[in-house]
Motif scaffolding. Structure first.
Motif, PDB file in Angstrom:
ATOM      1  N   ALA A  97       8.984  -6.751  12.715  1.00 14.66           N
ATOM      2  CA  ALA A  97       9.876  -7.359  11.720  1.00 14.66           C
ATOM      3  C   ALA A  97      11.281  -6.768  11.754  1.00 14.66           C
ATOM      4  O   ALA A  97      12.250  -7.460  11.442  1.00 14.66           O
ATOM      5  CB  ALA A  97       9.270  -7.225  10.325  1.00 14.66           C
ATOM      6  N   SER A 113      13.877  -8.756  13.595  1.00  8.61           N
ATOM      7  CA  SER A 113      14.190 -10.102  13.126  1.00  8.61           C
ATOM      8  C   SER A 113      15.694 -10.300  12.938  1.00  8.61           C
ATOM      9  O   SER A 113      16.409  -9.382  12.517  1.00  8.61           O
ATOM     10  CB  SER A 113      13.486 -10.353  11.790  1.00  8.61           C
ATOM     11  OG  SER A 113      13.914 -11.570  11.219  1.00  8.61           O
ATOM     12  N   ARG A 172      12.500  -5.758   4.318  1.00  6.32           N
ATOM     13  CA  ARG A 172      11.071  -5.647   3.977  1.00  6.32           C
ATOM     14  C   ARG A 172      10.347  -4.712   4.948  1.00  6.32           C
ATOM     15  O   ARG A 172       9.481  -3.930   4.547  1.00  6.32           O
ATOM     16  CB  ARG A 172      10.411  -7.020   3.963  1.00  6.32           C
ATOM     17  CG  ARG A 172      10.711  -7.811   2.709  1.00  6.32           C
ATOM     18  CD  ARG A 172       9.772  -8.998   2.516  1.00  6.32           C
ATOM     19  NE  ARG A 172       9.805  -9.961   3.612  1.00  6.32           N
ATOM     20  CZ  ARG A 172      10.684 -10.954   3.730  1.00  6.32           C
ATOM     21  NH1 ARG A 172      11.624 -11.125   2.819  1.00  6.32           N
ATOM     22  NH2 ARG A 172      10.629 -11.776   4.753  1.00  6.32           N
ATOM     23  N   VAL A 195      14.165  -9.848   6.155  1.00  6.41           N
ATOM     24  CA  VAL A 195      12.921  -9.471   6.840  1.00  6.41           C
ATOM     25  C   VAL A 195      13.033  -8.013   7.301  1.00  6.41           C
ATOM     26  O   VAL A 195      12.081  -7.235   7.173  1.00  6.41           O
ATOM     27  CB  VAL A 195      12.640 -10.419   8.025  1.00  6.41           C
ATOM     28  CG1 VAL A 195      11.462  -9.922   8.857  1.00  6.41           C
ATOM     29  CG2 VAL A 195      12.384 -11.834   7.525  1.00  6.41           C
TER      30      VAL A 195
END
Length: 163
Positions: free
Chosen positions: A9, A12, A20, A17
């Motif tokens: 992630a 990304s 997170r 994202v």
């Protein structure tokens, strides 16, 4: 999100994202999490860097993370708020300062190196006054008492006395 998912992630193109991923990596003290934090510390977006600094607490034992954060503190091209947050992160960071009661040696060493530079002495001293008084922190404060000017010695003595 697992650490393995966070490793994917963080690549990304979506900033949210990546944020997170950093939060997931920072919630667990796993060696792979340091790779996610390092990627976040080098991100081009300020928000991602801020979250990486806030999430770095679990990785302060990793010398690579400490080195990157130390560079951020001294990088004059870095946004001033990021530099301030980087110094805060070196001192135990977020959300609770020095939660474990002891900073890793790499973090103490980085603070000691920054304290040796006149430009950062005051900021390091202010940071030391806000973190738990462990033997390592006390030793740094005692150095301020021995080698600092009158104001630094006064502030360090107050911190040593619990004020």
């Amino acid at each position: 999100m697992t650490t393995k998912e966070a490793l994917e992630a963080i690549k990304s193109p979506d900033r949210n994202v990546r944020v997170r991923a950093l939060r997931a990596a920072g919630s667990e003290a796993k060696p792979e999490g340091a790779d996610v934090i390092l990627a976040g510390l080098g991100d081009g977006k300020r928000r991602v860097k801020e979250v990486a600094l806030k999430s770095a607490n679990s990785c302060l034992g990793d010398p690579r993370v400490i080195e990157r954060i130390s560079v951020m503190v001294t990088d004059e091209t870095e946004y001033h708020r990021i530099r301030d947050k980087a110094l805060f992160a070196l001192g135990g960071g977020f959300p609770r300062v020095n939660e474990g009661g002891q900073l890793p040696e790499a973090a103490i060493s980085a603070l000691r190196s920054l304290a040796a530079v006149d430009r950062y002495r005051g900021a390091v001293l202010a940071r030391l006054g806000t973190i738990a008084l462990t033997p390592e922190v006390a030793a740094l404060l005692e150095e301020y008492v021995r080698s600092g000017n009158k104001e630094e010695a006064f502030m360090a003595t107050r911190a040593l006395c619990g004020y």
